[in-house]
Motif scaffolding. Sequence first.
Motif, mmCIF file in Angstrom:
data_model
loop_
_atom_site.group_PDB
_atom_site.id
_atom_site.type_symbol
_atom_site.label_atom_id
_atom_site.label_comp_id
_atom_site.label_asym_id
_atom_site.label_seq_id
_atom_site.Cartn_x
_atom_site.Cartn_y
_atom_site.Cartn_z
ATOM 1 N N GLY A 108 9.742 -12.661 8.563
ATOM 2 C CA GLY A 108 8.617 -13.272 9.227
ATOM 3 C C GLY A 108 7.588 -12.292 9.741
ATOM 4 N N GLY A 109 7.655 -11.038 9.343
ATOM 5 C CA GLY A 109 6.706 -10.034 9.810
ATOM 6 C C GLY A 109 5.457 -10.007 8.956
ATOM 7 N N SER A 110 4.891 -8.845 8.802
ATOM 8 C CA SER A 110 3.686 -8.697 7.999
ATOM 9 C C SER A 110 3.964 -9.053 6.539
ATOM 10 N N PRO A 111 2.944 -9.594 5.861
ATOM 11 C CA PRO A 111 3.141 -9.933 4.450
ATOM 12 C C PRO A 111 3.261 -8.684 3.585
ATOM 13 N N THR A 112 3.851 -8.848 2.423
ATOM 14 C CA THR A 112 3.887 -7.792 1.417
ATOM 15 C C THR A 112 2.868 -8.157 0.359
ATOM 16 N N TYR A 113 1.926 -7.254 0.123
ATOM 17 C CA TYR A 113 0.876 -7.470 -0.863
ATOM 18 C C TYR A 113 1.320 -6.874 -2.191
ATOM 19 N N LEU A 114 1.005 -7.552 -3.278
ATOM 20 C CA LEU A 114 1.264 -7.020 -4.616
ATOM 21 C C LEU A 114 -0.063 -6.612 -5.225
ATOM 22 N N ILE A 115 -0.154 -5.357 -5.624
ATOM 23 C CA ILE A 115 -1.376 -4.826 -6.214
ATOM 24 C C ILE A 115 -1.079 -4.456 -7.657
ATOM 25 N N ALA A 116 -1.747 -5.140 -8.576
ATOM 26 C CA ALA A 116 -1.563 -4.893 -10.011
ATOM 27 C C ALA A 116 -2.643 -3.929 -10.480
ATOM 28 N N PHE A 117 -2.238 -3.002 -11.330
ATOM 29 C CA PHE A 117 -3.175 -2.022 -11.867
ATOM 30 C C PHE A 117 -3.376 -2.254 -13.363
ATOM 31 N N ASN A 118 -4.463 -1.722 -13.885
ATOM 32 C CA ASN A 118 -4.809 -1.904 -15.299
ATOM 33 C C ASN A 118 -3.777 -1.297 -16.248
ATOM 34 N N ASP A 119 -2.949 -0.366 -15.768
ATOM 35 C CA ASP A 119 -1.916 0.249 -16.617
ATOM 36 C C ASP A 119 -0.607 -0.554 -16.584
ATOM 37 N N HIS A 120 -0.685 -1.804 -16.062
ATOM 38 C CA HIS A 120 0.438 -2.749 -16.017
ATOM 39 C C HIS A 120 1.480 -2.408 -14.955
ATOM 40 N N VAL A 121 1.152 -1.524 -14.037
ATOM 41 C CA VAL A 121 2.043 -1.206 -12.919
ATOM 42 C C VAL A 121 1.679 -2.124 -11.759
ATOM 43 N N ILE A 122 2.688 -2.631 -11.061
ATOM 44 C CA ILE A 122 2.467 -3.448 -9.873
ATOM 45 C C ILE A 122 3.123 -2.745 -8.701
ATOM 46 N N ARG A 123 2.350 -2.522 -7.663
ATOM 47 C CA ARG A 123 2.843 -1.839 -6.461
ATOM 48 C C ARG A 123 2.905 -2.831 -5.294
ATOM 49 N N ALA A 124 3.934 -2.710 -4.482
ATOM 50 C CA ALA A 124 4.046 -3.506 -3.257
ATOM 51 C C ALA A 124 3.459 -2.687 -2.114
ATOM 52 N N ALA A 125 2.701 -3.359 -1.257
ATOM 53 C CA ALA A 125 2.058 -2.663 -0.146
ATOM 54 C C ALA A 125 2.233 -3.447 1.147
#
Length: 89
Positions: free
Chosen positions: A24-41
């Motif tokens: 229930g804390g801060s959300p986790t953002y998913l950031i997708a990059f053009n090289d098909h990598v997805i990072r959680a932030a």
Amino acid sequence: RARPVTREYDQYGQEVRAGVGPGGGSPTYLIAFNDHVIRAAAAYWVDGKTLHYVTLQHEEKQAALDTVDRSLSVQLNRERQVPFQLPAQ
């Protein structure tokens, strides 16, 4: 009828929403990059043409804004009901 609203923000300026993300804390953002990598932030912000983000391991990273797959990033976060917005190109 007006209803008062209280909003809470973390140290990175991201809104903390109750019930979002693990524990229930801060959300986790998913950031997708053009090289098909997805990072959680844990947080993100844009400064000029640079995307800054904080990993779940608390490391501050940055990437050129034009390397982000905007449509996929928005879609991934929308599906999880996490607000995610980047400035217009």
